[in-house]
Design an enzyme around this catalytic site. Structure first.
Site, PDB file in Angstrom:
ATOM      1  N   PHE A   1       0.812  -1.217   0.000  1.00  0.00           N
ATOM      2  CA  PHE A   1       0.000   0.000   0.000  1.00  0.00           C
ATOM      3  C   PHE A   1       0.851   1.275   0.000  1.00  0.00           C
ATOM      4  CE2 PHE A   1      -2.265  -3.394   2.284  1.00  0.00           C
ATOM      5  CZ  PHE A   1      -3.241  -3.653   1.321  1.00  0.00           C
ATOM      6  N   ARG A   2       2.034   1.176  -0.632  1.00  0.00           N
ATOM      7  CA  ARG A   2       2.954   2.302  -0.786  1.00  0.00           C
ATOM      8  C   ARG A   2       3.473   2.865   0.536  1.00  0.00           C
ATOM      9  NH1 ARG A   2       3.372   3.416  -6.026  1.00  0.00           N
ATOM     10  NH2 ARG A   2       1.647   2.916  -7.415  1.00  0.00           N
ATOM     11  N   LEU A   3       3.395   2.081   1.591  1.00  0.00           N
ATOM     12  CA  LEU A   3       3.961   2.488   2.873  1.00  0.00           C
ATOM     13  C   LEU A   3       5.401   1.971   2.941  1.00  0.00           C
ATOM     14  CD1 LEU A   3       0.884   1.815   5.193  1.00  0.00           C
ATOM     15  CD2 LEU A   3       1.606   3.960   4.109  1.00  0.00           C
TER      16      LEU A   3
END
Length: 211
Positions: A187-189
């Site tokens: 989730f692009r974290l």
């Protein structure tokens, strides 16, 4: 660099966020890339600044990395060679898609020694050494035939014995003041760790960055 739906990444982020030596960490990541990437795990983008003040970027191959910096070789009369002669600063970026990792490097650039350049040049395939003589890198080429004619000329000239290193062919070392390690996460974290130092004699400081 990854889709929102991606829920897996290669490696445990904690394994690198706890490391304090950026060169040792780079060596570990490069070793994994060498075992994972299908071709040219040592490929990196090299960014320089042209005489017009605009940036230029291209792919080159890393040929050495240690605590002194990151080394690549080129024709010194090429566009990148001339730009680095005029502005001794550069940035590098490694992207290993199979590992979902990226490393960014910024720093000063210095020429490698003649002994280093001679040693690497001697390790190249003979045809590549001939090519270094034949190619007027980055300059206009009237036809493919002109290049092939130049290759034939130098192949004949150095048909017997060693192929010496051209005086205009050598290497550069990027001496980093900043190295950032990026690891893909769901989730692009993503995980981002950056090492910085004020100059080459200073100790590294480490910081975590928002994705």
């Amino acid at each position: 660099m990854s889709s929102e739906a991606n829920t897996a990444s290669t490696g445990n982020p904690a394994d690198f966020t706890e490391r304090d030596d950026p060169f040792a960490l780079f060596d570990a990541w490069m070793a994994e890339a060498a075992a994972s990437e299908p071709s040219d795990p040592n490929a990196m983008s090299l960014a320089t600044v042209g005489e017009d003040g605009l940036p230029n970027v291209r792919m080159v191959l890393l040929k050495g990395a240690d605590s002194r910096g990151f080394v690549f070789y080129t024709n010194l009369e090429s566009q990148k060679g001339q730009e680095l002669a005029a502005n001794r600063k550069a940035a590098l970026c490694f992207h290993w898609k199979s590992l979902r990792r990226q490393v960014r490097v910024r720093g000063r650039v210095e020429p490698v020694s003649a002994a280093e350049a001679d040693a690497y040049y001697a390790s190249r395939p003979r045809d590549s050494r001939i090519g270094a003589w034949a190619s007027q890198q980055s300059r206009p080429l009237e036809s493919r035939f002109a290049l092939e004619k130049a290759v034939a000329k130098y192949a004949a000239k150095y048909a017997i014995g060693d192929v010496p290193r051209p005086h205009y062919w050598s290497g550069f070392r990027v001496i980093p003041i900043s190295i950032e390690f990026w690891q893909d996460r769901p989730f692009r974290l993503h995980e981002r760790i950056r090492f910085d130092r004020s100059d080459e004699a200073s100790a590294w400081s480490k910081s975590r960055l928002y994705p």
